[in-house]
Motif scaffolding. Structure first.
Motif, PDB file in Angstrom:
ATOM      1  N   GLN A 272      -1.805 -20.274  -7.463  1.00 26.93           N
ATOM      2  CA  GLN A 272      -2.096 -18.863  -7.774  1.00 26.93           C
ATOM      3  C   GLN A 272      -2.904 -18.238  -6.636  1.00 26.93           C
ATOM      4  O   GLN A 272      -3.531 -18.946  -5.862  1.00 26.93           O
ATOM      5  N   TYR A 273      -2.907 -16.908  -6.622  1.00 24.91           N
ATOM      6  CA  TYR A 273      -3.808 -16.209  -5.695  1.00 24.91           C
ATOM      7  C   TYR A 273      -5.237 -16.416  -6.196  1.00 24.91           C
ATOM      8  O   TYR A 273      -5.457 -16.677  -7.388  1.00 24.91           O
ATOM      9  N   SER A 274      -6.227 -16.309  -5.276  1.00 28.17           N
ATOM     10  CA  SER A 274      -7.623 -16.488  -5.690  1.00 28.17           C
ATOM     11  C   SER A 274      -8.024 -15.334  -6.615  1.00 28.17           C
ATOM     12  O   SER A 274      -7.409 -14.256  -6.591  1.00 28.17           O
TER      13      SER A 274
ATOM     14  N   ILE B 233      -8.738  -7.520  -6.615  1.00 22.71           N
ATOM     15  CA  ILE B 233      -8.504  -6.408  -5.671  1.00 22.71           C
ATOM     16  C   ILE B 233      -7.083  -5.856  -5.868  1.00 22.71           C
ATOM     17  O   ILE B 233      -6.871  -4.647  -5.873  1.00 22.71           O
ATOM     18  N   HIS B 234      -6.085  -6.750  -6.033  1.00 23.79           N
ATOM     19  CA  HIS B 234      -4.695  -6.302  -6.206  1.00 23.79           C
ATOM     20  C   HIS B 234      -4.577  -5.331  -7.372  1.00 23.79           C
ATOM     21  O   HIS B 234      -4.005  -4.248  -7.258  1.00 23.79           O
ATOM     22  N   TRP B 235      -5.167  -5.690  -8.543  1.00 22.55           N
ATOM     23  CA  TRP B 235      -4.983  -4.841  -9.730  1.00 22.55           C
ATOM     24  C   TRP B 235      -5.844  -3.586  -9.676  1.00 22.55           C
ATOM     25  O   TRP B 235      -5.426  -2.522 -10.146  1.00 22.55           O
TER      26      TRP B 235
ATOM     27  N   ALA C 207     -11.491  -4.829   2.417  1.00 23.05           N
ATOM     28  CA  ALA C 207     -11.890  -6.091   1.772  1.00 23.05           C
ATOM     29  C   ALA C 207     -10.667  -6.986   1.591  1.00 23.05           C
ATOM     30  O   ALA C 207     -10.718  -8.209   1.801  1.00 23.05           O
ATOM     31  N   ARG C 208      -9.547  -6.353   1.233  1.00 25.88           N
ATOM     32  CA  ARG C 208      -8.333  -7.127   0.960  1.00 25.88           C
ATOM     33  C   ARG C 208      -7.783  -7.777   2.229  1.00 25.88           C
ATOM     34  O   ARG C 208      -7.306  -8.915   2.205  1.00 25.88           O
ATOM     35  N   ILE C 209      -7.850  -7.026   3.347  1.00 21.51           N
ATOM     36  CA  ILE C 209      -7.345  -7.581   4.609  1.00 21.51           C
ATOM     37  C   ILE C 209      -8.230  -8.767   5.032  1.00 21.51           C
ATOM     38  O   ILE C 209      -7.727  -9.811   5.459  1.00 21.51           O
TER      39      ILE C 209
ATOM     40  N   ALA D 285      -9.937 -10.694   3.011  1.00 22.75           N
ATOM     41  CA  ALA D 285      -9.618 -11.803   2.088  1.00 22.75           C
ATOM     42  C   ALA D 285      -8.292 -12.457   2.484  1.00 22.75           C
ATOM     43  O   ALA D 285      -8.132 -13.673   2.402  1.00 22.75           O
ATOM     44  N   ARG D 286      -7.346 -11.634   2.944  1.00 23.25           N
ATOM     45  CA  ARG D 286      -6.013 -12.146   3.322  1.00 23.25           C
ATOM     46  C   ARG D 286      -6.110 -13.081   4.522  1.00 23.25           C
ATOM     47  O   ARG D 286      -5.392 -14.072   4.622  1.00 23.25           O
ATOM     48  N   VAL D 287      -7.058 -12.739   5.443  1.00 25.33           N
ATOM     49  CA  VAL D 287      -7.225 -13.561   6.639  1.00 25.33           C
ATOM     50  C   VAL D 287      -7.955 -14.867   6.281  1.00 25.33           C
ATOM     51  O   VAL D 287      -7.609 -15.939   6.763  1.00 25.33           O
TER      52      VAL D 287
ATOM     53  N   GLY E   6       8.208  -7.120   2.575  1.00 21.32           N
ATOM     54  CA  GLY E   6       7.743  -6.186   1.536  1.00 21.32           C
ATOM     55  C   GLY E   6       6.229  -6.178   1.449  1.00 21.32           C
ATOM     56  O   GLY E   6       5.602  -5.111   1.419  1.00 21.32           O
ATOM     57  N   HIS E   7       5.617  -7.374   1.462  1.00 23.30           N
ATOM     58  CA  HIS E   7       4.155  -7.444   1.351  1.00 23.30           C
ATOM     59  C   HIS E   7       3.486  -6.804   2.572  1.00 23.30           C
ATOM     60  O   HIS E   7       2.489  -6.099   2.445  1.00 23.30           O
ATOM     61  N   LEU E   8       4.101  -7.041   3.754  1.00 23.71           N
ATOM     62  CA  LEU E   8       3.543  -6.428   4.974  1.00 23.71           C
ATOM     63  C   LEU E   8       3.571  -4.897   4.848  1.00 23.71           C
ATOM     64  O   LEU E   8       2.581  -4.215   5.148  1.00 23.71           O
TER      65      LEU E   8
ATOM     66  N   LEU F  81       3.434  -3.230   2.197  1.00 18.69           N
ATOM     67  CA  LEU F  81       2.455  -2.806   1.189  1.00 18.69           C
ATOM     68  C   LEU F  81       1.016  -2.839   1.722  1.00 18.69           C
ATOM     69  O   LEU F  81       0.085  -2.402   1.050  1.00 18.69           O
ATOM     70  N   TYR F  82       0.825  -3.400   2.907  1.00 20.64           N
ATOM     71  CA  TYR F  82      -0.473  -3.275   3.596  1.00 20.64           C
ATOM     72  C   TYR F  82      -0.423  -2.104   4.579  1.00 20.64           C
ATOM     73  O   TYR F  82      -1.358  -1.319   4.680  1.00 20.64           O
ATOM     74  N   ILE F  83       0.700  -2.029   5.347  1.00 20.63           N
ATOM     75  CA  ILE F  83       0.762  -1.044   6.438  1.00 20.63           C
ATOM     76  C   ILE F  83       0.872   0.394   5.901  1.00 20.63           C
ATOM     77  O   ILE F  83       0.156   1.289   6.356  1.00 20.63           O
TER      78      ILE F  83
ATOM     79  N   LEU G 220      10.276  -1.125  -5.826  1.00 19.66           N
ATOM     80  CA  LEU G 220      11.080  -2.295  -5.420  1.00 19.66           C
ATOM     81  C   LEU G 220      10.276  -3.594  -5.603  1.00 19.66           C
ATOM     82  O   LEU G 220      10.809  -4.615  -6.037  1.00 19.66           O
ATOM     83  N   HIS G 221       8.979  -3.519  -5.259  1.00 20.64           N
ATOM     84  CA  HIS G 221       8.072  -4.670  -5.380  1.00 20.64           C
ATOM     85  C   HIS G 221       8.005  -5.138  -6.847  1.00 20.64           C
ATOM     86  O   HIS G 221       8.133  -6.330  -7.145  1.00 20.64           O
ATOM     87  N   VAL G 222       7.850  -4.176  -7.766  1.00 20.87           N
ATOM     88  CA  VAL G 222       7.773  -4.516  -9.189  1.00 20.87           C
ATOM     89  C   VAL G 222       9.126  -5.060  -9.654  1.00 20.87           C
ATOM     90  O   VAL G 222       9.195  -6.072 -10.371  1.00 20.87           O
TER      91      VAL G 222
ATOM     92  N   ASP H 157       9.104 -17.600 -11.677  1.00 15.00           N
ATOM     93  CA  ASP H 157       8.117 -16.562 -11.994  1.00 15.00           C
ATOM     94  C   ASP H 157       7.039 -16.470 -10.911  1.00 15.00           C
ATOM     95  O   ASP H 157       6.533 -17.482 -10.444  1.00 15.00           O
ATOM     96  N   VAL H 158       6.733 -15.231 -10.528  1.00 14.36           N
ATOM     97  CA  VAL H 158       5.630 -15.040  -9.580  1.00 14.36           C
ATOM     98  C   VAL H 158       4.471 -14.286 -10.237  1.00 14.36           C
ATOM     99  O   VAL H 158       3.371 -14.251  -9.697  1.00 14.36           O
ATOM    100  N   LEU H 159       4.738 -13.714 -11.426  1.00 15.63           N
ATOM    101  CA  LEU H 159       3.706 -12.877 -12.048  1.00 15.63           C
ATOM    102  C   LEU H 159       2.439 -13.671 -12.365  1.00 15.63           C
ATOM    103  O   LEU H 159       1.330 -13.171 -12.174  1.00 15.63           O
ATOM    104  N   TYR H 160       2.619 -14.926 -12.816  1.00 20.23           N
ATOM    105  CA  TYR H 160       1.431 -15.712 -13.171  1.00 20.23           C
ATOM    106  C   TYR H 160       0.569 -15.956 -11.933  1.00 20.23           C
ATOM    107  O   TYR H 160      -0.639 -16.128 -12.023  1.00 20.23           O
ATOM    108  N   ARG H 161       1.224 -15.941 -10.738  1.00 16.88           N
ATOM    109  CA  ARG H 161       0.472 -16.153  -9.492  1.00 16.88           C
ATOM    110  C   ARG H 161      -0.519 -15.015  -9.245  1.00 16.88           C
ATOM    111  O   ARG H 161      -1.527 -15.178  -8.582  1.00 16.88           O
ATOM    112  N   MET H 162      -0.191 -13.827  -9.809  1.00 17.55           N
ATOM    113  CA  MET H 162      -1.086 -12.670  -9.658  1.00 17.55           C
ATOM    114  C   MET H 162      -1.871 -12.431 -10.959  1.00 17.55           C
ATOM    115  O   MET H 162      -2.440 -11.368 -11.171  1.00 17.55           O
TER     116      MET H 162
END
Ligand code: HEM
Ligand code: HEM
Length: 197
Positions: A19-21, A27-29, A76-78, A80-82, A104-106, A108-110, A173-175, A187-192
């Protein structure tokens, strides 16, 4: 406390249960909620209230203040990503799935970074000054009308608007991708943080 110790603490928190930390999830939500406020307030500002009315001024101030909070969260998110590597993508992903997820994730940052910069620039170029609930924020761009024949306020306003709606399309598209992957069994939702594995 040595840097080595800090890094080993971070490493131990990597890929926990795939999972993500917790920090990244929070921060994502928070940002997802904040962006919904930004699209709604942006739409209401122009589509609902009369120009220069008290309602428009209020929504406008809320849009800018929420935008400043989102700038802080994005920074903060960038960071954390690093520092905290995300969990590897599920084994069921094809090479194309992986490429699309990364691109897609890139985006969603740019996209938000560029949209925020344009919004801040427009506000500074017009001489209004960015504020966070009344507290003046640094002036990052000069008060300026035109540069090399370009009307700066119009240019930043038009591009802020175009990219804000493009960003919404990318989030849709991401959703859709997250829902599709859940339906096909990786499933990827549980990861978030949504549901259980
Ligand atoms: C509203 C704006 C949103 C933005 C800007 C956004 C942005 C992002 C970004 C950048 C990542 C990648 C994190 C990384 O690896 O660094 C991500 C992951 C994820 N997002 Fe969103 N997101 C948004 C909304 C949503 C919504 C509404 C959902 C619900 C379906 C969602 C579900 C996910 C999931 C499940 C992941 C993890 C993907 C994986 O397994 O790697 N996101 N999001
Ligand atoms: C990613 C975050 C943001 C999103 C999604 C967003 C979205 C929007 C939207 C949808 C509009 C209305 C465009 C229309 O007329 O249809 C708008 C307008 C505006 N936004 Fe943002 N915005 C964001 C960040 C910011 C920030 C950080 C600032 C300033 C610090 C800002 C300042 C403005 C201004 C000044 C306008 C009025 C533009 C005009 O002259 O038409 N925005 N925004």
């Amino acid at each position: 406390m040595t840097r080595g110790f800090v890094m080993s603490e971070i490493n131990q928190n990597r890929n926990l249960n795939n999972q993500y930390s917790l920090l990244v999830k929070v921060i994502h939500w928070l940002m997802a909620f904040g962006f919904v406020l930004m699209w709604s307030s942006g739409y209401l500002m122009h589509g609902f209230f009369a120009e220069d009315s008290a309602g428009e001024e209020f929504i406008f101030a809320m849009h800018i203040s929420t935008g400043v909070l989102l700038v802080m969260l994005l920074i903060a998110r960038i960071i954390a990503r690093v520092l905290i590597r995300p969990p590897a993508l599920p084994a069921g992903f094809t090479a194309l799935d992986k490429r699309m997820a990364h691109a897609g994730h890139l985006a969603l940052y740019i996209l938000p970074a560029v949209i925020m910069t344009l919004g801040w620039a427009e506000t500074d170029f017009g001489g209004h000054g960015v504020t966070l609930f009344g507290i003046p924020m640094p002036k990052l761009f000069p008060t300026m009308d035109t540069w090399m024949g370009i009307k700066l306020e119009d240019f930043t306003s038009e591009n802020h608007e175009i990219l804000a709606w493009t960003f919404l399309a990318v989030v849709v598209l991401h959703v859709a991708a997250a829902v599709k992957h859940r339906m096909v069994g990786h499933d990827v939702l549980y990861r978030m943080g949504i549901g259980k594995k």
